[in-house]
Design an enzyme around this catalytic site. Structure first.
Site, PDB file in Angstrom:
ATOM      1  N   SER A 166      -4.223  -4.621  -5.820  1.00  0.00           N
ATOM      2  CA  SER A 166      -5.282  -3.972  -6.593  1.00  0.00           C
ATOM      3  C   SER A 166      -4.804  -3.902  -8.037  1.00  0.00           C
ATOM      4  CB  SER A 166      -5.530  -2.572  -6.020  1.00  0.00           C
ATOM      5  OG  SER A 166      -6.471  -1.880  -6.792  1.00  0.00           O
ATOM      6  N   ASP A 212     -13.694  -3.650  -7.639  1.00  0.00           N
ATOM      7  CA  ASP A 212     -13.858  -2.253  -7.203  1.00  0.00           C
ATOM      8  C   ASP A 212     -14.235  -1.424  -8.421  1.00  0.00           C
ATOM      9  OD1 ASP A 212     -13.727   0.294  -6.120  1.00  0.00           O
ATOM     10  OD2 ASP A 212     -11.621   0.163  -5.507  1.00  0.00           O
ATOM     11  N   LYS A 268      -7.820  -7.836  -5.994  1.00  0.00           N
ATOM     12  CA  LYS A 268      -8.904  -6.885  -6.287  1.00  0.00           C
ATOM     13  C   LYS A 268      -8.796  -6.468  -7.736  1.00  0.00           C
ATOM     14  CE  LYS A 268      -9.262  -2.037  -4.899  1.00  0.00           C
ATOM     15  NZ  LYS A 268      -9.401  -1.120  -3.745  1.00  0.00           N
ATOM     16  N   GLU A 314     -16.679  -3.416  -4.157  1.00  0.00           N
ATOM     17  CA  GLU A 314     -16.366  -2.107  -3.560  1.00  0.00           C
ATOM     18  C   GLU A 314     -16.949  -0.971  -4.387  1.00  0.00           C
ATOM     19  OE1 GLU A 314     -12.165  -1.860  -2.697  1.00  0.00           O
ATOM     20  OE2 GLU A 314     -12.184   0.311  -2.429  1.00  0.00           O
ATOM     21  N   GLY A 362      -5.510   1.629  -0.245  1.00  0.00           N
ATOM     22  CA  GLY A 362      -4.298   2.348  -0.631  1.00  0.00           C
ATOM     23  C   GLY A 362      -4.595   3.394  -1.686  1.00  0.00           C
ATOM     24  N   ASP A 402     -15.989   2.621   0.026  1.00  0.00           N
ATOM     25  CA  ASP A 402     -14.720   3.346   0.044  1.00  0.00           C
ATOM     26  C   ASP A 402     -15.078   4.842   0.010  1.00  0.00           C
ATOM     27  OD1 ASP A 402     -12.339   4.660  -0.675  1.00  0.00           O
ATOM     28  OD2 ASP A 402     -11.794   3.298  -2.286  1.00  0.00           O
ATOM     29  N   LYS A 427      -9.301   4.361   4.378  1.00  0.00           N
ATOM     30  CA  LYS A 427      -8.092   5.044   3.913  1.00  0.00           C
ATOM     31  C   LYS A 427      -7.965   6.274   4.799  1.00  0.00           C
ATOM     32  CE  LYS A 427      -8.716   3.769  -0.959  1.00  0.00           C
ATOM     33  NZ  LYS A 427      -9.167   4.272  -2.289  1.00  0.00           N
ATOM     34  N   LYS A 448     -10.119  -3.932 -10.666  1.00  0.00           N
ATOM     35  CA  LYS A 448     -10.857  -2.719 -10.997  1.00  0.00           C
ATOM     36  C   LYS A 448     -11.799  -3.055 -12.138  1.00  0.00           C
ATOM     37  CE  LYS A 448      -9.011   0.281  -8.177  1.00  0.00           C
ATOM     38  NZ  LYS A 448      -9.826   1.084  -7.232  1.00  0.00           N
TER      39      LYS A 448
HETATM   40  O1  OSB Z   1     -10.391   2.862  -5.079  1.00  0.00           O
HETATM   41  O2  OSB Z   1      -9.030   1.842  -3.844  1.00  0.00           O
HETATM   42  C1  OSB Z   1      -9.229   2.624  -4.759  1.00  0.00           C
HETATM   43  C2  OSB Z   1      -5.897   3.830  -6.210  1.00  0.00           C
HETATM   44  C3  OSB Z   1      -6.213   5.127  -6.530  1.00  0.00           C
HETATM   45  C4  OSB Z   1      -7.496   5.581  -6.313  1.00  0.00           C
HETATM   46  C5  OSB Z   1      -8.458   4.725  -5.774  1.00  0.00           C
HETATM   47  C6  OSB Z   1      -8.135   3.427  -5.424  1.00  0.00           C
HETATM   48  C7  OSB Z   1      -6.837   2.963  -5.680  1.00  0.00           C
HETATM   49  C8  OSB Z   1      -6.396   1.605  -5.418  1.00  0.00           C
HETATM   50  C9  OSB Z   1      -4.908   1.426  -5.224  1.00  0.00           C
HETATM   51  O3  OSB Z   1      -7.121   0.645  -5.452  1.00  0.00           O
HETATM   52  C10 OSB Z   1      -4.536   0.450  -4.191  1.00  0.00           C
HETATM   53  C11 OSB Z   1      -3.057   0.529  -3.892  1.00  0.00           C
HETATM   54  O4  OSB Z   1      -2.563   1.583  -3.411  1.00  0.00           O
HETATM   55  O5  OSB Z   1      -2.370  -0.455  -4.144  1.00  0.00           O
HETATM   56 MG    MG Z   2     -11.738   1.775  -3.883  1.00  0.00          MG
END
Ligand code: OSB
Ligand code: MG
Length: 386
Positions: free
Chosen positions: A144, A198, A170, A223, A300, A248, A272, A172
């Site tokens: 991510s 995401d 992924k 996402e 995660g 999510d 999660k 952001k």
């Molecule tokens: O939306 O998946 C998410 C981290 C903090 C809060 C939200 C998200 C995330 C990640 C991190 O995408 C993924 C990782 O732990 O590598």
């Molecule tokens: Mg997410």
């Protein structure tokens, strides 16, 4: 007398806050993290067996309402008193005991509930993954990537991720850092590696035409583009997009997952375990999605190696069909708090630890002591002498 084999009897919980700086700040649409404040727990049972667990709540309430501070409060005030000194026949009995007349605080509840599953697995002499019903021994891994200042900066990181062997990338995104960034990355990495975006709820339905542009990049999924608790507007957006939506934040329990399927709000679920209140809830969502033909994958929350062990165990269940956000320790930290550290093989897979009972990694307690900012010991009231 030792407890009967299946029985759980936790009589001590130690909470600790440790601080671990990330190698690089992680930015999502709603905030940025540079140093994790991580809540670790030690759960001990009446026979002296012990496990480590992690609460995945963040520093700020920008992903969900919970934070490390609300979780600390919820565990000490309401959760521990419902668990300490009580006997549970099986770890599946924790969730109903924590849900009765007790709203919210899923990450706080999950930390204790998941610790109880690990304690039960340890007592049963089984690796946590097998104890949960896991069947996979290697899990495909994705990365991510946080929001970057420029498409070039993001492309550099995506190319490095591809070279490292990651099986899914992924990105952001947020308004102003979306279509152009995704286009640049897709052009650089080529059409074959799984790519997704995401948004962490950064858009509204009025952005539908804008988001339709993402259909051009062959994304595996988009996402959580819309509201963090929305299902109805996601269904409307899904009707307009070819790209599968993955939820999510909106999936907080099995009922929300069922509603997603009924409404057509998404076609994939990110599970999660912290977000949904623990393993019993995660398994229920997993089973529901499996029966409905909906693939799931493990998300995660920038966990330490302790929380990662729980995610890897869960991701070994059979309907975890897409690569998880299960990056190796070295992606996040100069040094993790567990031995061995989490790694990824050349095929972009993390190996499920199946050699020993419990979570499969050892916590470096000396290092934890050095990193601890505060701690609190919660003990069962002593039984009356009769
Ligand atoms: O939306 O998946 C998410 C981290 C903090 C809060 C939200 C998200 C995330 C990640 C991190 O995408 C993924 C990782 O732990 O590598
Ligand atoms: Mg997410």
């Amino acid at each position: 007398m030792p407890e009967a084999a299946g029985t759980l009897h936790v009589n001590r919980i130690v909470l600790r806050e440790i601080r671990l700086p990330l190698k690089e700040p992680f930015r999502i649409s709603s905030g940025v993290v540079t140093e994790r404040r991580i809540l670790l727990l030690q759960l001990q049972d009446a026979d002296g067996a012990e496990v480590w667990a992690e609460c995945v709540a963040g520093e700020q309430p920008n992903y969900s309402a919970e934070t490390i501070d609300t979780a600390w409060h919820a565990i000490t005030t309401w959760i521990a008193p419902r668990v300490l000194g009580r006997r549970f026949d099986a770890p599946g009995a924790l969730r109903p005991a924590l849900e009765r007349d007790f709203r919210g605080h899923p990450m706080a509840k999950a930390a204790v509930e998941m610790g109880c599953w690990a304690l039960a697995a340890t007592r049963a002499g089984e690796p946590l993954a097998r104890f949960l019903g896991g069947t996979q021994s290697r899990i495909l891994t994705g990365i991510s990537l946080g929001i970057q200042a420029t498409p070039d900066a993001l492309t550099d990181r995506a190319l490095a991720a591809r070279a490292a062997g990651y099986r899914k990338i992924k990105l952001k995104i947020q308004p102003g850092s979306d279509v152009e960034f995704v286009a640049a990355v897709r052009a650089a990495i080529g059409p074959h590696i799984a790519l997704m975006a995401d948004a962490n709820s950064a858009y509204t339905l009025t952005d539908a035409a804008h988001l339709e542009q993402l259909d051009a990049f062959g994304l595996t999924m988009l996402e959580q583009p819309l509201g963090r608790d929305d299902l109805v507007q996601h269904a409307e957006l899904q009707r307009r997009l070819a790209t599968p939506l993955c939820l999510d934040e909106s999936i907080t329990d099995v009922d929300r997952a069922r509603d997603m399927i009924t409404l057509g709000s998404g076609r994939i679920v990110n599970i999660k375990p912290g977000r949904v209140g623990g393993f019993a809830s995660s398994i229920a969502i997993h089973d529901l999605c499996r029966d409905a033909g909906i693939p799931v994958w493990c998300g995660g929350m920038l966990e330490s190696g302790v929380g990662r062990a729980y995610n890897v165990a869960l991701a070994s269940l059979p309907n975890f069909l897409l690569p998880g956000d299960l990056s190796p320790s070295a992606r996040y930290w100069e040094r993790d708090v567990v031995t061995p550290e989490w790694t990824m093989d050349a095929q972009g897979q993390v190996t499920v630890p199946l050699e020993q009972p419990g979570i499969g990694v050892t916590v470096d307690t000396n290092r934890i002591d050095d990193l601890t900012q505060r701690h609190e010991v919660l003990a069962a009231p002593r039984p009356a002498l009769t």
